[in-house]
Enzyme design. Sequence first.
Site, PDB file in Angstrom:
ATOM      1  N   LEU A  77      -4.503 -11.335  -1.454  1.00 20.11           N
ATOM      2  CA  LEU A  77      -4.641 -10.187  -0.909  1.00 20.11           C
ATOM      3  C   LEU A  77      -3.360  -9.396  -0.768  1.00 20.11           C
ATOM      4  CD1 LEU A  77      -7.100 -10.928   2.184  1.00 20.11           C
ATOM      5  CD2 LEU A  77      -7.691  -9.785   0.093  1.00 20.11           C
ATOM      6  N   ASP A  78      -3.254  -8.402  -0.706  1.00 27.78           N
ATOM      7  CA  ASP A  78      -1.967  -7.583  -0.559  1.00 27.78           C
ATOM      8  C   ASP A  78      -1.422  -7.903   0.543  1.00 27.78           C
ATOM      9  OD1 ASP A  78      -2.548  -6.495  -2.953  1.00 27.78           O
ATOM     10  OD2 ASP A  78      -3.139  -4.494  -2.081  1.00 27.78           O
ATOM     11  N   LYS A  79      -0.259  -7.938   0.981  1.00 27.80           N
ATOM     12  CA  LYS A  79       0.693  -8.178   2.128  1.00 27.80           C
ATOM     13  C   LYS A  79      -0.029  -7.459   3.067  1.00 27.80           C
ATOM     14  CE  LYS A  79       5.053  -7.520   4.409  1.00 27.80           C
ATOM     15  NZ  LYS A  79       6.515  -6.959   4.324  1.00 27.80           N
ATOM     16  N   THR A 136      -3.044  -6.162   3.476  1.00 27.00           N
ATOM     17  CA  THR A 136      -4.272  -6.196   3.747  1.00 27.00           C
ATOM     18  C   THR A 136      -4.727  -7.621   4.457  1.00 27.00           C
ATOM     19  OG1 THR A 136      -4.712  -5.091   1.689  1.00 27.00           O
ATOM     20  CG2 THR A 136      -6.616  -6.408   2.413  1.00 27.00           C
ATOM     21  N   ARG A 181      -7.104   0.164  -3.559  1.00 28.20           N
ATOM     22  CA  ARG A 181      -6.179   1.180  -3.193  1.00 28.20           C
ATOM     23  C   ARG A 181      -6.205   2.311  -4.433  1.00 28.20           C
ATOM     24  NH1 ARG A 181      -1.331  -2.029  -1.860  1.00 28.20           N
ATOM     25  NH2 ARG A 181      -0.320  -0.331  -1.418  1.00 28.20           N
TER      26      ARG A 181
END
Length: 313
Positions: free
Chosen positions: A136-138, A140, A235
């Site tokens: 997961l992105d930082k 998110t 995104r």
Amino acid sequence: MPTEKLSFIVTKELSGKRLDQALSQLCPQHSRARLQNWIKQGFVQLDNANCRPRDPVSTGQHIDLDAELPEALAFEAENISLDVIYEDKEILVINKPAGLVVHPGAGNPDHTLLNALLYYRPELKHVPRAGIVHRLDKDTSGLMVVALTPIAHSYLVEQLRLHLVKRQYQAIVQGVMTAGGTVDAAISRHHIHRKRMAVKDSGKFAITHYRILKKYPAHTHIQVQLETGRTHQIRVHMAHIKYPIVGDKVYGGRARQARQNSQHLRELIIAFPRQALHASELNLKHPVTDDLLEFSVAAPEDFLSLLTALDND
């Protein structure tokens, strides 16, 4: 030393590509450099013969990989709190908070989820990437599954490659959607800004499904389901269809407001510190029992507070 043993049959989509390119798509859990090194060391065979990274592959050919995996000994274990949702001998499911980087990298050498996992379960130093099979992105938040054994790791990577792991997200996007839908648009690195991704015909295929949960005067609360798992996929896809995620500093552009929005709501939207994206549901088959496991977790306080402000405005 744990090993990685995988076998693939080259599909029509991969035919004509270099072996290292094809293997990179088949084994996204490993870097291109590592795969090239394995090929050069003879750990990869093409139709039972030694090969070179640049050798082209053809439909129906067999690729066999049998290599030693590096241990995660180069990283330090750190006592970072984890929100554990489920745990057994093979897998761990956590609720990752926004702000926590998943894997060490440039600019983030430590204080990551990987460091936390090595402290929580020291035996993960013998599992590839300390058991991390997806990211997961930082900024998110939400659910992630972690493999606790090399066997579970290989199983989960294959399930993800075959798109058999169901991942659902909630997001708050800018603009008022008229209906749900599907974004089918390939994604690749931006040709100038290398830390960003972009929709490109030459990229890796990527599919995102979305449906409306609630509409607001200038925003929409949506549920998103991933069919593929490309970097920054949700995104990039939402920005591509002109409904960028609230708070997304990279792909979001200027914050949109409705004329009737209160000053409080305007300030809240402008100041929202991250992309309003949360991994809310995760469904997968257990790597040993084959039982279907279903997990869900509520969005964090900042996300819920934004929804409350939208509801109350």
